[in-house]
Design a protein around this motif. Structure first.
Motif, short mmCIF file in Angstrom:
data_model
loop_
_atom_site.label_atom_id
_atom_site.label_comp_id
_atom_site.label_asym_id
_atom_site.label_seq_id
_atom_site.Cartn_x
_atom_site.Cartn_y
_atom_site.Cartn_z
N PHE A 163 0.83 -1.20 0.00
CA PHE A 163 0.00 0.00 0.00
C PHE A 163 0.87 1.25 0.00
O PHE A 163 0.60 2.20 -0.73
CB PHE A 163 -0.94 0.01 1.21
CG PHE A 163 -1.77 1.26 1.30
CD1 PHE A 163 -2.87 1.42 0.48
CD2 PHE A 163 -1.43 2.26 2.19
CE1 PHE A 163 -3.63 2.58 0.54
CE2 PHE A 163 -2.18 3.42 2.27
CZ PHE A 163 -3.28 3.58 1.44
N ALA A 164 1.92 1.26 0.81
CA ALA A 164 2.80 2.42 0.88
C ALA A 164 3.49 2.68 -0.46
O ALA A 164 3.58 3.83 -0.91
CB ALA A 164 3.84 2.23 1.98
N SER A 178 2.41 1.69 -3.49
CA SER A 178 1.43 2.11 -4.49
C SER A 178 0.99 3.55 -4.25
O SER A 178 0.79 4.31 -5.21
CB SER A 178 0.23 1.18 -4.50
OG SER A 178 -0.47 1.24 -3.27
N TYR A 179 0.86 3.96 -2.98
CA TYR A 179 0.51 5.35 -2.70
C TYR A 179 1.63 6.28 -3.13
O TYR A 179 1.38 7.35 -3.69
CB TYR A 179 0.21 5.56 -1.21
CG TYR A 179 -0.10 7.00 -0.89
CD1 TYR A 179 -1.33 7.55 -1.21
CD2 TYR A 179 0.87 7.83 -0.33
CE1 TYR A 179 -1.60 8.88 -0.95
CE2 TYR A 179 0.61 9.15 -0.07
CZ TYR A 179 -0.63 9.68 -0.38
OH TYR A 179 -0.89 11.00 -0.13
N GLY A 180 2.87 5.88 -2.89
CA GLY A 180 4.00 6.70 -3.31
C GLY A 180 4.05 6.89 -4.82
O GLY A 180 4.29 8.01 -5.30
N TRP A 187 1.46 6.62 -6.89
CA TRP A 187 0.30 7.44 -7.26
C TRP A 187 0.58 8.91 -6.95
O TRP A 187 0.26 9.79 -7.76
CB TRP A 187 -0.95 6.98 -6.50
CG TRP A 187 -2.10 7.89 -6.74
CD1 TRP A 187 -2.96 7.89 -7.80
CD2 TRP A 187 -2.51 8.98 -5.90
NE1 TRP A 187 -3.86 8.90 -7.67
CE2 TRP A 187 -3.61 9.59 -6.51
CE3 TRP A 187 -2.05 9.49 -4.69
CZ2 TRP A 187 -4.26 10.68 -5.95
CZ3 TRP A 187 -2.69 10.58 -4.14
CH2 TRP A 187 -3.79 11.16 -4.77
N TYR A 188 1.17 9.20 -5.80
CA TYR A 188 1.45 10.58 -5.42
C TYR A 188 2.40 11.24 -6.41
O TYR A 188 2.19 12.38 -6.84
CB TYR A 188 2.04 10.63 -4.00
CG TYR A 188 2.33 12.04 -3.54
CD1 TYR A 188 1.30 12.85 -3.07
CD2 TYR A 188 3.62 12.56 -3.58
CE1 TYR A 188 1.55 14.15 -2.66
CE2 TYR A 188 3.88 13.85 -3.17
CZ TYR A 188 2.85 14.64 -2.71
OH TYR A 188 3.09 15.93 -2.32
N ASN A 195 0.67 11.89 -9.62
CA ASN A 195 -0.31 12.96 -9.48
C ASN A 195 0.34 14.34 -9.40
O ASN A 195 -0.31 15.33 -9.72
CB ASN A 195 -1.15 12.71 -8.21
CG ASN A 195 -2.51 13.34 -8.30
OD1 ASN A 195 -3.05 13.51 -9.38
ND2 ASN A 195 -3.06 13.68 -7.17
N TYR A 207 -3.36 4.95 -14.64
CA TYR A 207 -3.54 6.21 -13.92
C TYR A 207 -4.47 7.14 -14.68
O TYR A 207 -5.41 7.71 -14.12
CB TYR A 207 -2.17 6.87 -13.71
CG TYR A 207 -2.25 8.28 -13.20
CD1 TYR A 207 -2.56 8.55 -11.88
CD2 TYR A 207 -2.01 9.36 -14.05
CE1 TYR A 207 -2.64 9.85 -11.41
CE2 TYR A 207 -2.08 10.65 -13.60
CZ TYR A 207 -2.39 10.90 -12.27
OH TYR A 207 -2.47 12.19 -11.82
#
Length: 87
Positions: free
Chosen positions: A30-31, A33-35, A37-38, A41, A61
């Motif tokens: 999760f960490a 994938s969030y990184g 995505w961030y 973005n 994305y």
């Protein structure tokens, strides 16, 4: 003197250890994938890197952004990259 012997592996201990391992692996995934995505973005240069090297991630994305928020990020990125001569 008392001899210390290892505890036998029981089914309950095996389940506990497995659940802890799964939880840690999911938290790390999760960490990461969030990184990603961030950075996708917020950083157009990272999106260009992904466009050139890992296009399937960028397509996912863009697709998610178009379905959820009707974003035009794909068109804007292509326009900027073409204007800068990076494509």
């Amino acid at each position: 003197m008392l001899k210390k012997e290892p505890k036998p592996i029981t089914f309950k201990n095996l389940i506990k250890t497995s659940l802890k391992t799964v939880f840690v692996v999911e938290a790390v995934a999760f960490a990461v994938s969030y990184g990603v995505w961030y950075r996708l973005n917020t950083d157009r240069n990272f999106r260009l890197y992904m466009f050139k090297n890992h296009n399937w991630v960028l397509e996912a994305y863009y697709g998610l952004g178009e379905k959820i928020a009707d974003q035009k990020t794909r068109q804007l990125d292509l326009k900027v990259w073409d204007g800068e001569g990076k494509l």
